[in-house]
Design a protein around this motif. Structure first.
Motif, mmCIF file in Angstrom:
data_model
loop_
_atom_site.group_PDB
_atom_site.id
_atom_site.type_symbol
_atom_site.label_atom_id
_atom_site.label_comp_id
_atom_site.label_asym_id
_atom_site.label_seq_id
_atom_site.Cartn_x
_atom_site.Cartn_y
_atom_site.Cartn_z
ATOM 1 N N VAL A 370 0.923 -1.653 -0.242
ATOM 2 C CA VAL A 370 -0.223 -0.109 -0.126
ATOM 3 C C VAL A 370 0.997 1.259 0.276
ATOM 4 O O VAL A 370 1.588 1.562 0.623
ATOM 5 C CB VAL A 370 -1.223 -0.143 1.373
ATOM 6 N N ASP A 384 -10.120 2.295 -5.293
ATOM 7 C CA ASP A 384 -8.853 2.176 -5.595
ATOM 8 C C ASP A 384 -8.127 2.196 -6.706
ATOM 9 O O ASP A 384 -8.914 2.077 -7.088
ATOM 10 C CB ASP A 384 -8.925 0.362 -5.095
ATOM 11 N N LEU A 386 -4.762 1.178 -9.082
ATOM 12 C CA LEU A 386 -4.087 -0.257 -8.726
ATOM 13 C C LEU A 386 -2.860 -0.852 -9.767
ATOM 14 O O LEU A 386 -2.953 0.362 -10.971
ATOM 15 C CB LEU A 386 -4.143 -2.152 -8.955
ATOM 16 N N ARG A 436 -7.300 4.428 -2.030
ATOM 17 C CA ARG A 436 -6.206 3.438 -1.882
ATOM 18 C C ARG A 436 -5.144 3.170 -2.850
ATOM 19 O O ARG A 436 -5.684 3.202 -4.360
ATOM 20 C CB ARG A 436 -6.531 2.790 -1.703
ATOM 21 N N ILE A 438 -2.286 0.826 -4.670
ATOM 22 C CA ILE A 438 -1.647 -0.501 -4.226
ATOM 23 C C ILE A 438 -0.478 -0.619 -5.754
ATOM 24 O O ILE A 438 -0.712 -0.350 -6.456
ATOM 25 C CB ILE A 438 -2.576 -1.772 -4.436
ATOM 26 N N VAL A 476 -8.991 -5.874 -2.776
ATOM 27 C CA VAL A 476 -9.110 -5.743 -4.092
ATOM 28 C C VAL A 476 -10.516 -5.811 -4.829
ATOM 29 O O VAL A 476 -10.978 -7.261 -4.592
ATOM 30 C CB VAL A 476 -8.319 -5.732 -4.726
ATOM 31 N N ARG A 479 -14.420 -1.609 -3.198
ATOM 32 C CA ARG A 479 -14.388 -0.641 -3.810
ATOM 33 C C ARG A 479 -13.921 -0.292 -5.231
ATOM 34 O O ARG A 479 -13.684 -1.385 -6.042
ATOM 35 C CB ARG A 479 -13.318 0.216 -3.234
ATOM 36 N N VAL A 481 -12.411 0.386 -9.046
ATOM 37 C CA VAL A 481 -11.351 0.493 -9.011
ATOM 38 C C VAL A 481 -10.556 0.607 -10.323
ATOM 39 O O VAL A 481 -11.354 0.758 -11.320
ATOM 40 C CB VAL A 481 -11.046 -1.537 -9.314
#
Length: 643
Positions: A370, A384, A386, A436, A438, A476, A479, A481
Motif C-alpha cells: 500500500v 482503489d 492498482l 487507496r 496499491i 481489491v 471498492r 477500481v
C-alpha cells in the motif's frame, strides 16, 4: 490524610492491641515510650519527605527506585515495631488506592485523589486505550499520537504500560513521537563458536521440507550446501545470471548480492509464505536472529527488505502477533515508517498493517504494498488504484520519475513535486487523497540465464491467478477500481479480469472495475521475443518472453477474449505507446512495443516521444504523461469520489 491523623490512629490501635497496663507501671515509663514513638513518627516523616523528592527527580527518568525493608526479625519488637507496622499499613493503603484508579473507571471520587493535573491526562488516556469500546480505544490512540508537550518520562510511561493494540496503533499514527516505543529487548548471545551466518543456516535447516515447491527446494538446498567461499567463487555464475561470465541486460536490473545470508534469506522468504513454517521460525528464535541481522546490515537495504518481507509474511498469522510485538519489531518498524526511503517505509507499512487488526480488515501478502494511505487516517477511502509493473520491473522503481541531469541534481531536495522516486505515492496520493494506492511486485525474467529460480516456469495464466488471489485478500473489489499497467503487466491485468469473470467469488472485482490504463502493452506481441532468440544477451528466452511473440496462440486468444469482454462491460480504457527505441545493454537498440501492437481496439491511443522504459515515468508533475493519467483517473472515478 495528614500525618498527625495517622499518628492518632496508630496510638489508638496500639492502645487497644496490647494488654491493660499493670498497676505498677510508672508514668515516667509511659512518657518515655511516648517520646520514643514521637521520635519514630518524626523520623518516618523525614524519610517519606526525602523519598518524595527522590520520586520527583526520578520522574524525569523511566523508572522509580523502591527501597527494601530489613528482614531481620530481631528489629520487629516493642512499640517501635508496632508504630512502623501501622504507618506502613497506611502507606500501603495509599498505594492500593493508586492501583485501584487504574483498574476502575474514573468517577467523581477521582477528583479527591491527590494527583497533579498533567498526570491525570496520561492515566486517563491509558484507561481509554484499554476500553471495551473500539471507538474509545481509537480516540485514545489518536489523542496520544497528537500529544507533543509531554515530558520524556510520560512518553516512557505510556510505552511501558500500554497494550499491544495501542502500541501498534501508535506505530501506524503519522504524528506519533518515537519515545512511545521502548528499545527492543536485548538479543540472546550467539552460541559458542558460532556466527550469525551459521545460525541463519541452522534456522533454515530446521524448517520443514514439506509443502515446498521446486523454487523453495532450490533456494533451500543451495543455501545449505554452499559455503561462503564457494558462493564467492560463483560470482559471475548463476547469481550473475550470465553463466561463465555471460553478459546480461544491465538496463533491466541489478545483480543480486552473492552472500550466504542472501541465499538463506531468499529461502526463508519462500518458507514464510507457509503458515506452519512461520510457527517453526518463531519457535526456533527466528524473530530475534532476524533482528540481529537487520541491525548488522543497516547499510544494506536489500538484506533489510528481505527480512521485512519475512516479518510481513509472519504477521499474516494472528497467533504470532504477540511474539512479534514482544520481540521489539513494532518499535523498529515505527522508526522505519518515518524513513525518507519509500521502499523501506512501504515494507514497514505492510508489516504494521498486517498487525493492525483494529482498523485493517485486509491482509497484504508478499508483493502487495500500500503506497497510500500508509498510516491510520480519518480520510474516507472511496476507490482503489492498482499499479502492475512489467518485465524486469518492480513495485517502486518502475513508477519513479524519469531521470535527467537536472532531476539528479535535485534528488537531495525535500520537495517531492520536483523529484520523486515513486510518483503514485507522492504526486497521485496528494492529488487524490481519497484513493487507496496499491503497487504489486512479482519476479520476472528476460531469459533463463537470469532466472532467480531456474526451476520456476510461470506463465501469464499462472501469475494472473496468483496475483488475483493476493489482491482479493487485500480487499481489491470491495471498492471501485482503476488498473494501471506497464508492458507485460497489462497482459496480466487482462488475464486476471477474464479469470475473475469465471469465478463467482471474484465477481466483486469485475463489478467494481471502472477503467484501465495501459502503458505500452504488447496486446499483439513484441519484437523483444523475436530478438531474444538471436542475440547472445538474451539467450534462452523465458516463458514470459516466449508468450509475447507475435505468433503466440495464447496471446491472440487473450486479446480476442478480452476485447469482447471489455466492450460488454463498458470499461473505460486509455492506451499510451512509446515512439522511441530502447537501449538494452550497450549494443542493442530495440523498439519493444510498436504502435500497432499497443492498440487494444478500444479507448484512446496516445503516442509519446519516449522509450519503453520511460513510458510510465513522467519527467515532472506537470508533464502531459502524468496530467493525462490524473485526468483519466478523476473522470473515471468522478461519481465514486463525489459519493
Amino acid at each position: 490524610m495528614s500525618l498527625a491523623a495517622y499518628c492518632v490512629i496508630c496510638c489508638r490501635r496500639i492502645g487497644t492491641s496490647t494488654s491493660p497496663l499493670k498497676s505498677g507501671t510508672r508514668w515516667r515509663d509511659i512518657s518515655e515510650g511516648s517520646l520514643f514513638l514521637t521520635y519514630e513518627v518524626l523520623a518516618l516523616k523525614k524519610a517519606v519527605t526525602l523519598d518524595t523528592q527522590v520520586v520527583e527527580r526520578e520522574k524525569m527518568k523511566s523508572y522509580i527506585y523502591v527501597h527494601t525493608v530489613s528482614l531481620d526479625k530481631g528489629e520487629n519488637h516493642g512499640i517501635a515495631w508496632q508504630a512502623r507496622k501501622e504507618l506502613h499499613k497506611a502507606v500501603r493503603k495509599v498505594l492500593a488506592t493508586s492501583a485501584k484508579i487504574l483498574r476502575n473507571p474514573f468517577a467523581d471520587p477521582f477528583s479527591t485523589v491527590d494527583i497533579e493535573d498533567h498526570e491525570c491526562a496520561v492515566w486517563l488516556l491509558l484507561r481509554k486505550s484499554k476500553s471495551d469500546d473500539k471507538t474509545t480505544r481509537l480516540e485514545a490512540v489518536q489523542e496520544m499520537s497528537e500529544t507533543h508537550h509531554w515530558h520524556d518520562y510520560q512518553y516512557r510511561l505510556i510505552a511501558q504500560a500500554c497494550d499491544p493494540k495501542t502500541l501498534i496503533g501508535l506505530a501506524r499514527s503519522k504524528e506519533s513521537d518515537l519515545r512511545f516505543f521502548l528499545l527492543p529487548p536485548p538479543l540472546p548471545s550467539l552460541k559458542e563458536d558460532s556466527s550469525t551466518e551459521e545460525e541463519l543456516r541452522q534456522l533454515l535447516a530446521s524448517l520443514p521440507q514439506t509443502e515446498l515447491d521446486e523454487c523453495i527446494q532450490y533456494f533451500t538446498s543451495l543455501a545449505l550446501s554452499e559455503s561462503s567461499q564457494s558462493l564467492a567463487a560463483q560470482k559471475g555464475g548463476l547469481w550473475c545470471f550470465g553463466g561463465n561470465g555471460l553478459p546480461y541486460a544491465e538496463s533491466f536490473g541489478e545483480v543480486p548480492s552473492a552472500t550466504v545470508e542472501m541465499f538463506c534469506l531468499e529461502a526463508i522468504v519462500k518458507h514464510s509464505e507457509i503458515s506452519t513454517h512461520c510457527d517453526k521460525i518463531e519457535a526456533n528464535g527466528g524473530l530475534q536472529l532476524l533482528q540481529r541481522l537487520y541491525r548488522l546490515h543497516k547499510d544494506c537495504p536489500k538484506v533489510q527488505r528481505n527480512i521485512m518481507r519475512i516479518i510481513g509474511n509472519m504477521a499474516l498469522n494472528e497467533h504470532l502477533h504477540s511474539s512479534i510485538v514482544r520481540s521489539g519489531w513494532v518499535s523498529i518498524m515505527a522508526e522505519a515508517m518515518k524513513s525518507d526511503r519509500i521502499m523501506e517505509a512501504s515494507h514497514a507499512a505492510r508489516i504494521l498493517a498486517n498487525l493492525d487488526r483494529e482498523t485493517v480488515q485486509e491482509k497484504y501478502q508478499d508483493g502487495v504494498y500500500v503506497l497510500h494511505p500508509q498510516y491510520r487516517t480519518s480520510q474516507p477511502i472511496k476507490a482503489d488504484v492498482l499499479f502492475i509493473h512489467g518485465l524486469m520491473g518492480a513495485a517502486f522503481k518502475t513508477w519513479r520519475q524519469q531521470d535527467s541531469e537536472q532531476a539528479v541534481i535535485e534528488k537531495p531536495m525535500e520537495d517531492e513535486d520536483r523529484y520523486t522516486t515513486c510518483w503514485p505515492k507522492t504526486w497521485l496520493a496528494k492529488d487524490c487523497p481519497a484513493l487507496r494506492i496499491i503497487s504489486v511486485e512479482y519476479d520476472t525474467t528476460l531469459s533463463d540465464w537470469r532466472a532467480r529460480c531456474p526451476m520456476e516456469r510461470k506463465s501469464i495464466a499462472f501469475r494472473s491467478n496468483e496475483l488475483l488471489r493476493k489482491l482479493r485478500a487485500a480487499g481489491v473489489g470491495d471498492r471501485p477500481v482503476v488498473w494501471i499497467s506497464h508492458s507485460m503487466g497489462g497482459l496480466l491485468v487482462k488475464k486476471m479480469l477474464l479469470e475473475a469473470s469465471k469465478k463467482p467469488e471474484m465477481s466483486a472485482v469485475i463489478n467494481n472495475t471502472r477503467g484501465i490504463i495501459f502503458y505500452s502493452v504488447p496486446h499483439h506481441g513484441s519484437h523483444l521475443a523475436e530478438y531474444s532468440v538471436n542475440i547472445r544477451y538474451l539467450l534462452f528466452p523465458s516463458l514470459e518472453v516466449k508468450e509475447l511473440s507475435k505468433d503466440s496462440p495464447a496471446l491472440k486468444t487473450l486479446q480476442d477474449d478480452f476485447l469482447e469482454f471489455a466492450k460488454d462491460k463498458n470499461f473505460q480504457v486509455l492506451n499510451f505507446v512509446e515512439t522511441l527505441p530502447t537501449y538494452i545493454g550497450s549494443m542493442i537498440k530495440l523498439h519493444v512495443v510498436p504502435v500497432e501492437s499497443a492498440d487494444l481496439g478500444i479507448g484512446d491511443l496516445i503516442p509519446v516521444d519516449v522509450n519503453h522504459l520511460n513510458i510510465c515515468k513522467p519527467k515532472k508533475k506537470d508533464a502531459f504523461l502524468y496530467q493525462r493519467t490524473l485526468q483519466f483517473i478523476r473522470e473515471t472515478l468522478a461519481k465514486d469520489l463525489e459519493n
